[in-house]
Scaffold this active site. Structure first.
Site, mmCIF file in Angstrom:
data_model
loop_
_atom_site.group_PDB
_atom_site.id
_atom_site.type_symbol
_atom_site.label_atom_id
_atom_site.label_comp_id
_atom_site.label_asym_id
_atom_site.label_seq_id
_atom_site.Cartn_x
_atom_site.Cartn_y
_atom_site.Cartn_z
ATOM 1 N N TYR A 159 133.577 -66.915 -47.404
ATOM 2 C CA TYR A 159 132.696 -67.760 -48.234
ATOM 3 C C TYR A 159 133.436 -68.851 -48.997
ATOM 4 O O TYR A 159 132.814 -69.599 -49.732
ATOM 5 C CB TYR A 159 131.862 -66.900 -49.196
ATOM 6 C CG TYR A 159 132.633 -65.899 -50.040
ATOM 7 C CD1 TYR A 159 133.329 -66.296 -51.163
ATOM 8 C CD2 TYR A 159 132.651 -64.551 -49.699
ATOM 9 C CE1 TYR A 159 134.030 -65.378 -51.925
ATOM 10 C CE2 TYR A 159 133.351 -63.626 -50.454
ATOM 11 C CZ TYR A 159 134.040 -64.041 -51.563
ATOM 12 O OH TYR A 159 134.743 -63.130 -52.301
ATOM 13 N N LYS A 160 134.762 -68.918 -48.844
ATOM 14 C CA LYS A 160 135.515 -69.971 -49.550
ATOM 15 C C LYS A 160 135.628 -71.190 -48.637
ATOM 16 O O LYS A 160 134.632 -71.872 -48.408
ATOM 17 C CB LYS A 160 136.860 -69.399 -49.990
ATOM 18 C CG LYS A 160 136.681 -68.301 -51.046
ATOM 19 C CD LYS A 160 137.945 -67.560 -51.393
ATOM 20 C CE LYS A 160 137.655 -66.514 -52.477
ATOM 21 N NZ LYS A 160 138.670 -65.448 -52.515
ATOM 22 N N ASP B 250 147.007 -62.062 -47.079
ATOM 23 C CA ASP B 250 145.635 -62.393 -47.440
ATOM 24 C C ASP B 250 145.508 -63.920 -47.402
ATOM 25 O O ASP B 250 146.203 -64.628 -48.140
ATOM 26 C CB ASP B 250 145.302 -61.839 -48.831
ATOM 27 C CG ASP B 250 143.813 -61.976 -49.150
ATOM 28 O OD1 ASP B 250 143.188 -62.941 -48.658
ATOM 29 O OD2 ASP B 250 143.293 -61.136 -49.903
ATOM 30 N N PHE C 279 145.484 -61.558 -56.220
ATOM 31 C CA PHE C 279 144.112 -61.375 -56.708
ATOM 32 C C PHE C 279 143.910 -59.883 -56.983
ATOM 33 O O PHE C 279 144.187 -59.046 -56.124
ATOM 34 C CB PHE C 279 143.140 -61.870 -55.643
ATOM 35 C CG PHE C 279 141.726 -62.007 -56.115
ATOM 36 C CD1 PHE C 279 141.313 -63.126 -56.811
ATOM 37 C CD2 PHE C 279 140.797 -61.021 -55.852
ATOM 38 C CE1 PHE C 279 139.993 -63.251 -57.239
ATOM 39 C CE2 PHE C 279 139.479 -61.139 -56.280
ATOM 40 C CZ PHE C 279 139.082 -62.265 -56.980
HETATM 41 C C1 LIG Z 1 138.250 -64.219 -53.082
HETATM 42 C C2 LIG Z 1 139.275 -63.178 -52.828
HETATM 43 C C3 LIG Z 1 138.901 -61.874 -52.521
HETATM 44 C C4 LIG Z 1 137.446 -61.494 -52.535
HETATM 45 O O1 LIG Z 1 137.236 -60.232 -52.039
HETATM 46 P P1 LIG Z 1 135.742 -59.746 -51.773
HETATM 47 O O2 LIG Z 1 135.919 -58.417 -51.183
HETATM 48 O O3 LIG Z 1 135.115 -60.756 -50.865
HETATM 49 O O4 LIG Z 1 135.010 -59.748 -53.062
HETATM 50 C C5 LIG Z 1 139.893 -60.964 -52.241
HETATM 51 N N1 LIG Z 1 141.205 -61.311 -52.266
HETATM 52 C C6 LIG Z 1 141.580 -62.567 -52.569
HETATM 53 C C7 LIG Z 1 143.025 -62.911 -52.589
HETATM 54 C C8 LIG Z 1 140.637 -63.529 -52.878
HETATM 55 O O5 LIG Z 1 141.018 -64.760 -53.205
#
Ligand SMILES: *Cc1c(COP(=O)(O)O)cnc(C)c1O
Length: 410
Positions: free
Chosen positions: A221-222, A196, A125
């Protein structure tokens, strides 16, 4: 051909079926985006209202002690730890995933002085990669981010590498790394693993302690159903905790925050990874989502997720042959909890699905992403979602002009 009656029989036999009623979900809505924003648990609204009106309104500042606001990061952290195979005292709830990536990547580099390479993959990501790029700038080139294809990671882990930073499940394709094997290869080269778990925690069992992981972060939040912008979490294996030098050395990670010393001295254990004051209202909501998951059996969640994805793949192949590419792995061992199709008109097709009361999401350039959250997605939902997709493709409704307009968030 799989029939709707056969699929509804699977829901009849589903031991997790009762959990759907614990969430606020309109019966006619098929929600396949819980991998991006989990659904609202029914008890969250009352719990947050109670924290607002009683704990904040009446108890005011005494709540830090009386209602244990101060203990929320470690209390909720330990609960999340039970979902990701971490013994107590190794997880805190804090900050956002992006910020936790920064904190732990900096810590990993400090644990390996003399090494400056962070290996990651091109499927990661982007925010995780951006955080390393920011760290590289901040350190005046003291960090080198090395990106490889996701199947080439093990080969890239050489003795120059300080940290191997990977998201276990690819957010666009659902492809899943072999966490045990990559962690072993990381340790063989003397490097630190940083996982992660944004698309893992709450989606299937994770075994951080058992695979010997060093560091991890994840999202609230997921699959944890913590609400929009919920706080994230981080994990530091016990053996590293007293060696970590937090780069964001805030007062709530200090050894004695209420001594108000002028000099920073890190707290013992996991607490030093907390920076500032916890967002109490958001954490109260997150705890509700985590509590529901703790009532369910993660192995059962995983088994249902695999069955839902297999059904989805089969139905797309049977009913829409040649219409979509299927990029989510057919092999469940290499897959997270999502099904991903490709189509050049993917964005418009997703908008047409939303208009037909099926909510997936779209990831550029051409991916239709369907998240499978077994606590509230039914086998019948998968059947109906594919059925509506068939109608949209047959009638070409996705070609309507209103479905072509790109919104800010896809
Ligand atoms: C959803 C997600 C994020 C989101 O990061 P935020 O700091 O909450 O915006 C980060 N890394 C991965 C791999 C994700 O899937």
């Amino acid at each position: 051909m799989v029939t709707r009656a056969e699929v509804l029989a699977l829901d009849q036999a589903d031991q997790l079926a009762g959990f759907r009623d614990r969430f606020v979900l309109d019966d006619g809505l098929i929600y396949l985006d819980g991998n991006s924003l989990g659904a609202l648990p029914k008890h969250t609204a009352a719990r947050v209202a109670d924290v607002v009106s009683r704990e904040w309104g009446r108890d005011l500042i005494t709540s830090w002690n009386r209602n244990d606001w101060i203990g929320m990061p470690t209390r909720i952290g330990d609960k999340i730890g039970r979902l990701i195979g971490a013994a107590p005292g190794q997880v805190v709830c804090a900050d956002s995933t992006s910020i936790n990536v920064f904190k732990l990547a900096a810590a990993a580099l400090a644990l390996r002085p003399g090494r400056r390479v962070v290996v990651s993959d091109r499927g990661n990501f982007p925010t995780d990669l951006y955080m390393i790029q920011g760290l590289a700038e901040l350190t005046g080139g003291g960090v080198e981010l090395r990106l490889v294809d996701e199947t080439e990671v093990s080969a890239a882990i050489t003795e120059e590498v300080a940290c191997v930073m990977l998201t276990e499940v690819n957010y666009r394709t659902g492809w899943r790394h072999d966490m045990a094997a990559v962690t072993a290869a990381t340790h063989a080269a003397g490097a630190i693993s940083l996982w992660d778990l944004a698309h893992s925690a709450g989606a299937f069992p994770v075994a951080l302690d058992a695979v010997g992981a060093d560091l991890a972060v994840g999202c609230g939040y997921k699959y944890l159903n913590g609400g929009p912008g919920a706080p994230a979490f981080l994990y530091v294996a016990q053996r590293h905790q007293d060696s970590i030098r937090p780069p964001l050395s805030g007062w709530l990670g200090h050894d004695a925050p209420f001594a108000f010393d002028l000099g920073y001295r890190p707290a013992a254990g996991i607490q030093r990874n907390v920076c500032g004051t916890p967002p109490v209202l958001s954490m109260a909501a997150l705890e509700c989502g985590v509590d529901i998951l703790l009532e369910a059996d993660l192995d059962a969640i995983r088994a249902k997720s695999v069955a839902l994805a297999d059904l989805f793949h089969t139905l797309v192949e049977e009913r829409l042959p040649g219409t979509f590419g299927i990029v989510s792995p057919r092999d469940a061992a290499r897959r997270g909890s999502q099904v991903c199709l490709t189509h050049e008109a993917g964005y418009a097709i997703v908008q047409a699905l939303i208009a037909a009361r099926v909510i997936p999401d779209f990831r550029a350039p051409n991916i239709l992403r369907f998240g499978l959250t077994p606590l509230y997605v039914r086998f019948g939902d998968v059947w109906d979602a594919v059925d509506r997709l068939v109608t949209i493709m047959e009638t070409k409704t996705w070609q309507q002009p209103e479905f072509q307009v790109r919104a800010k968030v896809t």
